[in-house]
Write a protein that holds these residues in place. Structure first.
Motif, mmCIF file in Angstrom:
data_model
loop_
_atom_site.group_PDB
_atom_site.id
_atom_site.type_symbol
_atom_site.label_atom_id
_atom_site.label_comp_id
_atom_site.label_asym_id
_atom_site.label_seq_id
_atom_site.Cartn_x
_atom_site.Cartn_y
_atom_site.Cartn_z
ATOM 1 N N VAL A 249 14.730 62.918 46.737
ATOM 2 C CA VAL A 249 15.496 62.089 45.797
ATOM 3 C C VAL A 249 16.949 62.564 45.710
ATOM 4 C CG1 VAL A 249 15.099 63.298 43.597
ATOM 5 C CG2 VAL A 249 15.164 60.796 43.649
ATOM 6 N N PHE A 250 17.187 63.812 46.114
ATOM 7 C CA PHE A 250 18.544 64.365 46.092
ATOM 8 C C PHE A 250 19.443 63.673 47.127
ATOM 9 C CE2 PHE A 250 21.347 68.361 46.187
ATOM 10 C CZ PHE A 250 21.906 68.087 44.956
ATOM 11 N N GLU A 251 18.818 62.984 48.116
ATOM 12 C CA GLU A 251 19.594 62.172 49.061
ATOM 13 C C GLU A 251 20.412 61.148 48.279
ATOM 14 O OE1 GLU A 251 20.010 62.098 52.372
ATOM 15 O OE2 GLU A 251 18.579 63.654 52.956
ATOM 16 N N LEU B 189 21.250 61.358 45.105
ATOM 17 C CA LEU B 189 22.136 61.972 44.117
ATOM 18 C C LEU B 189 23.329 62.693 44.740
ATOM 19 C CD1 LEU B 189 19.336 63.375 41.826
ATOM 20 C CD2 LEU B 189 21.019 61.658 41.159
ATOM 21 N N TYR B 190 23.124 63.314 45.895
ATOM 22 C CA TYR B 190 24.178 64.164 46.451
ATOM 23 C C TYR B 190 24.345 64.060 47.973
ATOM 24 C CZ TYR B 190 26.359 68.431 48.247
ATOM 25 O OH TYR B 190 27.131 69.305 48.943
ATOM 26 N N THR B 191 23.217 64.187 48.709
ATOM 27 C CA THR B 191 23.326 64.415 50.155
ATOM 28 C C THR B 191 23.936 63.240 50.924
ATOM 29 O OG1 THR B 191 21.288 65.679 49.888
ATOM 30 C CG2 THR B 191 22.056 65.337 52.137
ATOM 31 N N VAL C 266 31.498 64.253 34.691
ATOM 32 C CA VAL C 266 30.206 64.026 35.356
ATOM 33 C C VAL C 266 30.239 64.666 36.737
ATOM 34 C CG1 VAL C 266 28.534 62.293 36.154
ATOM 35 C CG2 VAL C 266 29.913 61.847 34.103
ATOM 36 N N ASP C 267 29.271 65.559 36.991
ATOM 37 C CA ASP C 267 29.110 66.122 38.337
ATOM 38 C C ASP C 267 27.722 65.745 38.821
ATOM 39 O OD1 ASP C 267 29.578 67.419 40.691
ATOM 40 O OD2 ASP C 267 29.935 69.403 39.816
ATOM 41 N N ASP C 268 27.511 65.806 40.156
ATOM 42 C CA ASP C 268 26.197 65.390 40.667
ATOM 43 C C ASP C 268 25.120 66.421 40.383
ATOM 44 O OD1 ASP C 268 25.824 67.115 43.301
ATOM 45 O OD2 ASP C 268 27.907 66.532 43.113
ATOM 46 N N SER C 269 25.511 67.679 40.257
ATOM 47 C CA SER C 269 24.493 68.716 40.046
ATOM 48 C C SER C 269 25.135 70.016 39.598
ATOM 49 C CB SER C 269 23.719 68.967 41.347
ATOM 50 O OG SER C 269 24.612 69.311 42.373
ATOM 51 N N ILE C 270 24.305 70.853 38.986
ATOM 52 C CA ILE C 270 24.752 72.209 38.629
ATOM 53 C C ILE C 270 23.750 73.150 39.290
ATOM 54 C CG2 ILE C 270 25.189 73.857 36.762
ATOM 55 C CD1 ILE C 270 25.695 71.400 34.923
ATOM 56 N N VAL C 271 24.210 73.954 40.246
ATOM 57 C CA VAL C 271 23.296 74.834 40.980
ATOM 58 C C VAL C 271 23.447 76.251 40.421
ATOM 59 C CG1 VAL C 271 22.504 75.590 43.248
ATOM 60 C CG2 VAL C 271 23.577 73.349 43.017
ATOM 61 N N ARG C 272 24.499 76.918 40.807
ATOM 62 C CA ARG C 272 24.746 78.275 40.275
ATOM 63 C C ARG C 272 25.658 78.232 39.051
ATOM 64 N NH1 ARG C 272 24.727 78.261 45.630
ATOM 65 N NH2 ARG C 272 23.370 79.722 46.736
ATOM 66 N N GLY C 273 26.364 77.133 38.893
ATOM 67 C CA GLY C 273 27.269 76.985 37.746
ATOM 68 C C GLY C 273 28.701 77.358 38.074
ATOM 69 N N THR C 274 28.964 77.767 39.298
ATOM 70 C CA THR C 274 30.308 78.218 39.675
ATOM 71 C C THR C 274 31.339 77.089 39.538
ATOM 72 O OG1 THR C 274 29.036 79.246 41.436
ATOM 73 C CG2 THR C 274 31.389 79.658 41.450
ATOM 74 N N THR C 275 31.002 75.914 40.048
ATOM 75 C CA THR C 275 31.953 74.800 40.032
ATOM 76 C C THR C 275 32.323 74.436 38.590
ATOM 77 O OG1 THR C 275 30.832 73.991 41.988
ATOM 78 C CG2 THR C 275 32.353 72.464 40.940
ATOM 79 N N CYS C 276 31.294 74.341 37.725
ATOM 80 C CA CYS C 276 31.549 73.949 36.327
ATOM 81 C C CYS C 276 32.512 74.916 35.644
ATOM 82 C CB CYS C 276 30.243 73.915 35.549
ATOM 83 S SG CYS C 276 29.322 72.420 35.865
ATOM 84 N N GLY D 295 15.184 72.166 53.831
ATOM 85 C CA GLY D 295 16.477 72.104 54.503
ATOM 86 C C GLY D 295 17.667 71.856 53.593
ATOM 87 N N THR D 296 17.438 71.572 52.294
ATOM 88 C CA THR D 296 18.576 71.447 51.377
ATOM 89 C C THR D 296 18.856 72.827 50.793
ATOM 90 O OG1 THR D 296 17.918 69.191 50.854
ATOM 91 C CG2 THR D 296 19.491 70.227 49.361
ATOM 92 N N ASP D 297 20.113 73.172 50.715
ATOM 93 C CA ASP D 297 20.462 74.531 50.317
ATOM 94 C C ASP D 297 20.391 74.699 48.801
ATOM 95 O OD1 ASP D 297 21.261 77.110 50.458
ATOM 96 O OD2 ASP D 297 23.391 76.662 50.728
ATOM 97 N N ILE D 298 19.179 74.747 48.274
ATOM 98 C CA ILE D 298 18.951 75.059 46.859
ATOM 99 C C ILE D 298 18.238 76.405 46.856
ATOM 100 C CG2 ILE D 298 17.869 74.332 44.686
ATOM 101 C CD1 ILE D 298 19.956 72.313 45.754
HETATM 102 P P1 AMP Z 1 27.363 75.236 41.706
HETATM 103 O O1 AMP Z 1 28.841 75.425 41.728
HETATM 104 O O2 AMP Z 1 26.637 76.367 42.377
HETATM 105 O O3 AMP Z 1 26.812 74.930 40.353
HETATM 106 O O4 AMP Z 1 27.027 73.984 42.628
HETATM 107 C C1 AMP Z 1 27.252 72.676 42.181
HETATM 108 C C2 AMP Z 1 28.173 71.957 43.106
HETATM 109 O O5 AMP Z 1 27.781 72.120 44.469
HETATM 110 C C3 AMP Z 1 28.138 70.479 42.803
HETATM 111 O O6 AMP Z 1 29.458 70.083 42.518
HETATM 112 C C4 AMP Z 1 27.611 69.804 44.044
HETATM 113 O O7 AMP Z 1 28.453 68.737 44.438
HETATM 114 C C5 AMP Z 1 27.537 70.881 45.104
HETATM 115 N N1 AMP Z 1 26.196 70.965 45.725
HETATM 116 C C6 AMP Z 1 25.019 70.617 45.218
HETATM 117 N N2 AMP Z 1 24.009 70.858 46.077
HETATM 118 C C7 AMP Z 1 24.564 71.380 47.170
HETATM 119 C C8 AMP Z 1 24.059 71.832 48.432
HETATM 120 N N3 AMP Z 1 22.756 71.775 48.725
HETATM 121 N N4 AMP Z 1 24.944 72.315 49.338
HETATM 122 C C9 AMP Z 1 26.246 72.379 49.056
HETATM 123 N N5 AMP Z 1 26.793 71.971 47.892
HETATM 124 C C10 AMP Z 1 25.967 71.474 46.943
#
Ligand code: AMP
Length: 469
Positions: free
Chosen positions: A243-245, A247-249, A350-360, A391-394
């Motif tokens: 489903v992430f296709e 949202l993001y991929t 609005v961002d597509d996702s928060i993974v590690r939180g670095t971008t936010c 294969g998605t980098d989570i």
């Molecule tokens: P982070 O800064 O770690 O919270 O990552 C969130 C940001 O990374 C979001 O702005 C996404 O657009 C981007 N992102 C999300 N998933 C991935 C992924 N699998 N590979 C690279 N970038 C990603």
């Protein structure tokens, strides 16, 4: 990662088609690019680290010459797989002939199959699971009557999420794993050439008309006699498109399973506005993949959409890191706020996702410096709570910020006023106008459609019991 293939019967500039096809799929991987041209069974290949237009200079492309078929790949690298040696397509010479092979995705039983093959005497050159695909197929080919029969046999053992393209001297073969975790479709050009691609946007780029998706578990064989479908593995497992296709991929102009990615993202934004409303003056999107959802949020909430952040479009792998002492500037080189949009305003970001939180954390600082009065972060993906094995980098749970903190705690960490995620129950409704029968959302809910890896193989060439948990 992305695959792209061209099948024709007369001599043509298939390298150029592959180049433009991969160019359209660049968002799926920037670590390496490769093209193999098939000229009457003679394979000419070029692959290297880098994005498509860095790797394929005019001279390199010309050197690939004309052919009837071509196979291409772009891949992205996690730390273990971005080395040059892991670039695809892979070329294989075996007792029954020659193959070029390329994939998008990952095997969950890669380490087990690799160890099994090594114990039989196999030698591996890379840490890319494409080698396991190649060995399993060529091994089966020793007794199978054709390459497609060999693929069919190998699929009994190849578990995971993959879209695979295999080119033999006479055939182009497209394969999707039984759950259909990653997209794969094909189209046809007016000149009769068939084109296979990870996403439909690449078909449009090379002037092909979309014919259809490859079904989960299906093997589609393109030969001079036409298109043949092998459905031995179809319908054995439930369909589980990632489903992430949506949202993001994938690229917003792609259509997957009859549903526009752009519209799915806008719907995510609308659901987000319903679930996490807030009084604000402007909605902005984090470029690029947050924009569509931001428009959806704005439309649903009635808060105006504004252009709040500009991303430098020319940042690629050639971007020279200015180093630690100018780290703040580095963020500004990539991303800059439009002060007029955010100054003195209550902003929904609005961002597509928060993974590690670095971008936010970085973006909130940029917006505060630009004078934003309030910042409310909304993620158009639910909270990531589990790693992805397809294969998605989570990453592992330790890396995922939502595993450690509540949205309120995250807001404090980011310096924002609030944080809200798309509710899990809404995620399956994003593409309900389409034809997909089910989704993989394991990174959110932990319900994996396949077995998960029992063993992993790390970049130091050690086998380990699964480390990603
Ligand atoms: P982070 O800064 O770690 O919270 O990552 C969130 C940001 O990374 C979001 O702005 C996404 O657009 C981007 N992102 C999300 N998933 C991935 C992924 N699998 N590979 C690279 N970038 C990603």
């Amino acid at each position: 990662m992305a695959v792209f293939g061209v099948f024709g019967t007369s001599l043509a500039n298939v390298a150029s088609s592959a180049y433009y096809g991969l160019y359209a799929l660049q968002h799926r991987g920037q670590a390496s690019s490769g093209i193999v041209v098939n000229d009457d069974g003679v394979f000419r290949a070029y692959k290297d680290s880098g994005i498509v237009n860095e790797v394929f200079t005019h001279n390199v492309l010309e050197g690939l010459g004309l052919g009837q078929m071509a196979l291409g790949n772009v891949r992205y690298g996690t730390s273990a797989t971005k080395e040059r040696i892991n670039a695809e397509p892979m070329l294989v010479n075996h007792v029954k002939g020659r193959l070029a092979i390329s994939h998008d995705g990952a095997l969950v039983n890669y380490a087990e199959l690799r160890r099994e093959l090594e114990l039989e005497g196999a030698i591996f050159h890379t840490s890319n699971d494409i080698e396991v695909f190649a060995y399993m197929i060529t091994k089966a080919r020793l007794t199978a009557l054709s390459t497609e029969d060999a693929i069919c046999q190998a699929m009994e053992r190849l578990k995971g999420g993959y879209s695979l393209l295999v080119m033999s001297p006479q055939k182009l073969i497209a394969v999707r794993d039984e759950n259909g975790l990653h997209p794969l479709c094909y189209g046809k050009r007016d000149d009769g050439e068939y084109v296979v691609a990870s996403e439909s946007c690449a078909l449009n780029t090379v002037g092909a008309t979309f014919v259809r998706e490859i079904d989960p578990g299906e093997i589609v064989v393109f030969t001079k006699d036409g298109v043949k479908s092998i459905r031995t593995h179809c319908g054995k497992q439930p369909e589980r498109l990632c489903v992430f296709e949506y949202l993001y991929t994938a690229r917003p102009d792609s259509v997957i399973n009859d549903c526009s990615v752009h519209l799915a993202r806008k719907r995510a934004g609308a659901f987000l506005a319903k679930a996490h409303p807030v009084e604000a003056d402007v909605v902005i999107g984090a470029p690029d993949s947050g924009i569509d959802a931001a428009i959806g949020y704005a439309e649903e909430s009635g808060i105006p959409y504004g252009l709040g952040l500009i991303k430098n479009k020319y940042i690629g792998r050639t971007f020279i890191d200015p180093g630690q002492n100018v780290r703040e500037d580095k963020v500004k080189i990539k991303l800059n706020p439009v002060v007029e949009t955010v100054k003195g305003k209550r902003v929904v970001l609005v961002d597509d996702s928060i993974v590690r939180g670095t971008t936010c954390t970085r973006v909130v600082k940029l917006l505060r410096d630009a004078g934003a009065k309030e910042i409310h972060i909304r993620s158009s993906a639910p909270a990531f709570l589990n790693p992805c094995y397809y294969g998605t980098d989570i990453g592992s749970k330790e890396e995922l910020i939502a595993c450690k903190y509540t949205p309120e705690e995250m807001a404090k960490i980011f310096g924002a006023d609030s944080v809200g995620f798309l509710p899990l129950e809404d995620v399956v409704k994003l593409a309900e106008s389409g034809t997909c029968k089910g989704y993989c959302k394991a990174c959110f809910d932990g319900l994996y459609p396949t077995e998960i890896p029992k063993m992993m193989y790390d970049s130091k060439y050690n086998y380990k019991i699964s480390e990603k948990k």
